[in-house]
Structures are given as structure tokens and as C-alpha cells.
Design a protein around this motif. Structure first.
Motif, short mmCIF file in Angstrom:
data_model
loop_
_atom_site.label_atom_id
_atom_site.label_comp_id
_atom_site.label_asym_id
_atom_site.label_seq_id
_atom_site.Cartn_x
_atom_site.Cartn_y
_atom_site.Cartn_z
N PRO A 13 10.87 -1.03 3.55
CA PRO A 13 10.09 -0.28 2.54
C PRO A 13 9.51 1.04 3.09
CG PRO A 13 9.55 -2.62 2.41
CD PRO A 13 10.38 -2.44 3.66
N ILE A 14 9.25 1.08 4.39
CA ILE A 14 8.74 2.34 4.98
C ILE A 14 9.82 3.41 4.86
CG2 ILE A 14 7.83 3.45 7.07
CD1 ILE A 14 7.20 0.50 8.08
N LEU A 15 11.06 3.03 5.15
CA LEU A 15 12.18 3.97 5.02
C LEU A 15 12.38 4.36 3.56
CD1 LEU A 15 14.49 5.46 6.51
CD2 LEU A 15 15.94 3.48 5.98
N HIS A 16 12.26 3.39 2.66
CA HIS A 16 12.38 3.72 1.22
C HIS A 16 11.33 4.77 0.84
CE1 HIS A 16 14.38 -0.45 0.55
NE2 HIS A 16 15.29 0.48 0.74
N LYS A 17 10.12 4.59 1.36
CA LYS A 17 9.06 5.55 1.04
C LYS A 17 9.38 6.93 1.63
CE LYS A 17 5.37 6.70 -0.94
NZ LYS A 17 4.87 6.32 -2.28
N GLN A 18 9.89 6.93 2.87
CA GLN A 18 10.28 8.21 3.48
C GLN A 18 11.34 8.92 2.63
OE1 GLN A 18 11.04 6.27 7.37
NE2 GLN A 18 9.80 7.90 8.31
N ILE A 19 12.33 8.17 2.17
CA ILE A 19 13.39 8.76 1.34
C ILE A 19 12.80 9.29 0.03
CG2 ILE A 19 15.56 8.35 0.10
CD1 ILE A 19 16.22 6.19 2.24
N ALA A 20 11.91 8.50 -0.56
CA ALA A 20 11.32 8.91 -1.84
C ALA A 20 10.49 10.18 -1.70
CB ALA A 20 10.46 7.77 -2.40
N LEU A 21 9.84 10.36 -0.55
CA LEU A 21 9.01 11.56 -0.34
C LEU A 21 9.82 12.76 0.12
CD1 LEU A 21 5.89 9.93 1.39
CD2 LEU A 21 5.93 11.02 -0.87
N ILE A 22 10.79 12.54 1.00
CA ILE A 22 11.58 13.65 1.55
C ILE A 22 12.61 14.14 0.54
CG2 ILE A 22 13.26 14.25 3.39
CD1 ILE A 22 11.66 12.12 5.14
N PRO B 41 0.82 -1.22 0.00
CA PRO B 41 0.00 0.00 0.00
C PRO B 41 0.85 1.27 0.00
CG PRO B 41 -0.75 -1.52 1.69
CD PRO B 41 0.54 -2.08 1.15
N LEU B 42 2.11 1.15 0.41
CA LEU B 42 3.00 2.33 0.44
C LEU B 42 3.15 2.93 -0.96
CD1 LEU B 42 5.84 0.88 2.70
CD2 LEU B 42 4.41 2.86 3.27
N ARG B 43 3.09 2.07 -1.97
CA ARG B 43 3.34 2.49 -3.34
C ARG B 43 2.48 3.70 -3.77
NH1 ARG B 43 5.87 0.10 -7.78
NH2 ARG B 43 7.82 -0.79 -7.01
N GLY B 44 1.22 3.69 -3.38
CA GLY B 44 0.33 4.76 -3.85
C GLY B 44 0.36 6.02 -2.99
N MET B 45 1.09 5.99 -1.90
CA MET B 45 0.99 7.10 -0.94
C MET B 45 1.82 8.30 -1.39
SD MET B 45 0.92 5.12 2.68
CE MET B 45 -0.12 3.66 2.84
N THR B 46 1.29 9.50 -1.12
CA THR B 46 1.94 10.71 -1.62
C THR B 46 2.31 11.70 -0.52
OG1 THR B 46 -0.23 11.68 -2.02
CG2 THR B 46 0.83 10.59 -3.90
N SER B 47 2.05 11.34 0.75
CA SER B 47 2.46 12.26 1.82
C SER B 47 3.00 11.47 3.00
CB SER B 47 1.29 13.14 2.27
OG SER B 47 0.42 12.40 3.12
#
Ligand code: URA
Ligand code: URA
Length: 209
Positions: free
Chosen positions: A127-136, A21-27
Motif C-alpha cells: 500500500p505504501i507503493l500504491h500511495k507513492q504511485i497515486a501521488l507521483i 492512515p495512508l488514505r488521507g495523506m496528500t504529500s
């Protein structure tokens, strides 16, 4: 604004499993709420609080630790205990306040008795950290401690072998240095840590000015 560096963060986003579900998140807020509501591993059930991350949502520098300890578990914020206070001082010594940077951990939940994170726990949470890096979209990353460095970079090295030089993480320079908890145990590691964070500051200035 489209730029050549956009693809750096796309590459990191692509490390997240396609069915997550992280894939679609934008914030970051959406990610944080999902993390708080989701049990990925046993530790997510035994924690007092999730420890998502704190700081500037578009920080140029991200600092990554290992896992929450007792104080962090209680407060839901990374690096607030004794080691955390030392990390804050180290950052201040090179001109950063906590609010200038973004601070997170490899694991978002406290391992009991501060045992080392297990490989399957790291695999489930990274993957949570990957998402944080991708957003920040930080320009530079500081990993503190061996587990942080090996988990992010995906290699098995000693802290000694990793420190002192920049590693390339999908185009982002990563410096790995001693964990502040290690510095509290062994004062001999303060000097190399100081040298590392000087290097970090120099590279930060080159990349941001
Ligand atoms: N040690 C870590 O690696 N992270 C924290 O948040 C606190 C202590
Ligand atoms: N050894 C480690 O694994 N980490 C440190 O931070 C220091 C020594």
C-alpha cells in the motif's frame, strides 16, 4: 487539472485499505515520515533505515525494485550498491538521470541476508507503493526483477514470460525486465534487458511528447 487519466490514479489509491492512515495523506513527505515512524512488519524493527524512495516527485517514469540490500539499508536510499550503480548506468544509457525518474522498492525495509520478501511482508508494504504511485502519477513504470513484477501486477509469472512486452496496470503501461543484480550474475541477460529498455524509452517518448 481534471482529465480522463485522473481516474487511473484514483483506482490505484482505492487499492489501499480504507482503514490505512495512508488514505488521507496528500504529500510524499507525509508518507515518508509515516513510514519512518511506523512498524508494519518485523523488518521495520530490524532495519537500520527505512528506504522510502528517491527522485523526481512528479516523475513520468517510476522504477520499482524488490527490497533494500545492505548498502541501501545503511544509506536509506534505494539502488546505491553495486546493482544500483548498474541500474543508474542502464537508465543513463536511455537518457535518464536518477533525478529524472522516481526509484522505489516493493519493500521499504531490508530482509535479513537479502532473503526473498515473504508474501505477508509484501502485502503489508505494497500500500505504501500504491500511495507513492497515486501521488507521483507516473505515465510509465519499469519493474526490475521477477518479485517486483509479480508483486505489482499481482500475477505469478516467470521473468522470461513477463519481459519484452507492456503490461497494463490500471491504465499505466508496465515493463518488467531483469534485475541489475541478475545481470551482474549472468551476462546473457544483458541483451534482452537492453531490448526492453529501448522499448521503454520509445514508449516514454510517445507518452510524453
Ligand atoms: N535491489 C533492489 O531491488 N532494490 C534496491 O534498492 C537495491 C537492490
Ligand atoms: N530471474 C528472476 O527471477 N529475476 C531476474 O531478474 C532474472 C532472472
Amino acid at each position: 487539472m481534471p482529465s480522463a487519466t485522473t481516474s487511473v490514479y484514483d483506482q490505484i489509491e482505492a487499492l489501499i485499505p480504507e482503514d490505512s492512515p495512508l488514505r488521507g495523506m496528500t504529500s510524499l513527505e507525509d508518507v515518508q515520515s509515516w513510514v519512518a515512524a511506523t512498524e508494519l512488519i518485523e523488518l521495520d524493527r530490524t532495519r537500520l533505515n527505512p528506504v522510502f524512495g528517491v527522485g523526481h516527485p512528479q516523475a513520468d517514469l517510476m522504477v520499482i525494485g524488490e527490497a533494500p540490500g545492505a548498502d541501501e539499508d545503511k544509506q536509506g536510499e534505494p539502488f546505491v550498491g553495486r546493482a544500483g550503480q548498474l541500474l543508474t548506468k542502464i537508465l543513463q544509457a536511455i537518457g535518464f538521470e536518477r533525478s529524472d525518474v522516481y526509484i522505489a522498492n516493493i519493500l521499504k525495509s531490508r530482509p535479513p541476508n537479502n532473503r526473498d520478501p515473504k508474501p505477508d511482508e509484501i502485502a503489508a508494504h505494497i500500500p505504501i507503493l500504491h500511495k507513492q504511485i497515486a501521488l507521483i502519477q507516473p505515465k510509465l513504470i519499469l519493474c526490475v526483477g521477477r518479485t517486483s513484477g509479480t508483486s505489482l501486477l499481482g500475477k505469478d509469472s516467470s521473468l522470461k514470460d513477463m519481459r519484452g512486452t507492456f503490461h497494463d496496470y490500471h491504465g499505466i503501461p508496465v515493463l518488467v525486465t531483469y534485475h541489475p543484480a541478475a545481470l551482474l550474475r549472468n551476462g546473457n541477460w544483458k541483451r534482452p534487458t537492453w531490448e526492453d529498455v529501448q522499448l521503454l524509452r520509445k514508449r516514454y517518448d510517445e507518452l510524453t511528447t
